[in-house]
Design an enzyme around this catalytic site. Sequence first.
Site, mmCIF file in Angstrom:
data_model
loop_
_atom_site.group_PDB
_atom_site.id
_atom_site.type_symbol
_atom_site.label_atom_id
_atom_site.label_comp_id
_atom_site.label_asym_id
_atom_site.label_seq_id
_atom_site.Cartn_x
_atom_site.Cartn_y
_atom_site.Cartn_z
ATOM 1 C CG HIS A 155 -4.679 3.281 2.198
ATOM 2 N ND1 HIS A 155 -4.951 1.959 2.502
ATOM 3 C CD2 HIS A 155 -4.406 3.887 3.375
ATOM 4 C CE1 HIS A 155 -4.843 1.774 3.815
ATOM 5 N NE2 HIS A 155 -4.515 2.934 4.362
ATOM 6 C CG ASP B 164 -5.660 0.030 -0.380
ATOM 7 O OD1 ASP B 164 -6.761 0.457 0.016
ATOM 8 O OD2 ASP B 164 -4.568 0.497 0.017
ATOM 9 C CB SER C 63 -2.593 3.894 7.258
ATOM 10 O OG SER C 63 -3.880 3.444 6.877
#
Length: 565
Positions: free
Chosen positions: A535, A532, A281
């Site tokens: 990312h 998060d 990802s």
Amino acid sequence: MTLVSTKESTKTAHPKSLFSIVASVGGLALFLIIASTLLVSQPIGSTIRGFFYGVDILTKIDSESSLGNSVSESNHTVQSFEGTQKINLTVPENHGNEGFSQHGDKESGGADGNGPVIAKNEPPLPGNEDELSDSRSVESKNLKSNPPLAKVTQREDGNRSSSFSHTVSQDNAPVSSTNLPTELKNLESTSATTNSSQANHVDSGCDLYDGKWIYDSTGPLYTNNSCPVLTQTQNCQGNGRPDKDYENWRWKPSHCDLPRFDAKKFLELMRGKTLAFIGDSVARNQMESMLCILWQVEVPKNRGNRRMQRYYFKSTSTMIVRIWSSWLVQQTPEPFDFAPAGVVKLHLDAPDERFMDYISDFDVVVLSSGHWFTKQSVYILNNEIVGGQLWWPDNSRKKKIDSIEAFGVSVETALTAMGTHPNYTGLTIVRSFSPDHYEGGAWNTGGSCTGKVQPASEGELVENGFTNIMHEKQVTGFNRAIKRKTNNSKMKLMDITRAFSYRHDGHPGPYRSLDPNKKTTRGPDGRPPPQDCLHWCMPGPVDTWNELVFEIISREFDDRHNNSS
């Protein structure tokens, strides 16, 4: 002169009108019969497809996609593995890396937000803590066993500048900063104006990874409102993040400038070529950044299917592709020896066919991997179970390798397969391990990047032992694959790990969803909210990766041109 009554005129006009209608219908029917005959005998689908796509890759991929729509991804994995050519590898020595803790960094998978195409085997984005890891038994320890490779020097004017001294290859460049905000006066700024944005690329001898972050008031290459393919979990401004100076820091190599991304020049450079982002990802994060940048000059056509995302830029017949491959090696679900069904089996000596099937169609490939090695899996090498992550049922059996060694082997396997493929002549860019910033713990044990609004200084930098050893194993696998390369392809290491270890401000943190009731501050017990820290916000630091990609491609294509002339 004879007069004709209206009644007579009506009677004589009727037959003529009816005759003309019958003649028209008959002619149309004759035309349709002739046209149908010609279409059956001379199909024009391929001609139309060639006109709209303008690239040869689609012939193979489109035929594969029709197969993919009728066969499940899991079945394809099993079938393709039977024909996989394994890489001859030996079990590496275990150097005791299990002493390093691992962040449980589950990639938030392939739910591509607004993206219309999602690989079936790519996991969706969960909503809470599980978004980032399945590794519930591992906890992050921010080790300082390895001294930082970057130095932060204090300038006479009180500003700080960070200078990095880690090299491996390739490209970078900057932008000057002006009108520095009051709250950032203590950070690095520059008054020198660079002309690098007008240049095609920088000196090919310049080390792109030795440098510093500078504040640039010019702003980002796009906004969260100007890119429709931006995944919502990385849309930090759209999710309510109150600060945005993290968008304005640019990477400045020590001995040259990294040009600001010129989308029109990039598309021209990639005319008739295909750029593929392959991996996890974080690869999706980078691919979406590339699309957002290019979207500002041209809206691409979505040509995606179940096996891959594809965006076609008609003006230059350029294709941007993404293929999901979480480990870059072959994976199967069936029972193997003492490993039962349901646990993913990673065949460390066999590359993932999901991207190898198309590798000869790609001109540039950017690889991303590493974080999925904290997830549950079984490691198979030379047809033998040699280890496992979060799975090992029999403690009397000794593991031959751990997850860190397995990652290094996987890198060597994937790159060796590409470097020995007889029909692959492209440029492979290996983006080095992307650091996360769960400070004070793992994603599920109090790790946090909340409140980070500017790049870290030397005193703030938390050395991460897990990131360091993963980077080391990746570089080792890269170097081994280089020695085994037999074809005419090129391999470059885009070593961003050290530079991006300073960008703890560039993650979504708690601003990973649109939920207006989401928690964004620590609770009464001091625990941070779900967040998060793996990312990257978009726009944000991840856009620098694509400026580096642009520079690497520019250098490589120029070298090829000079060598052929």
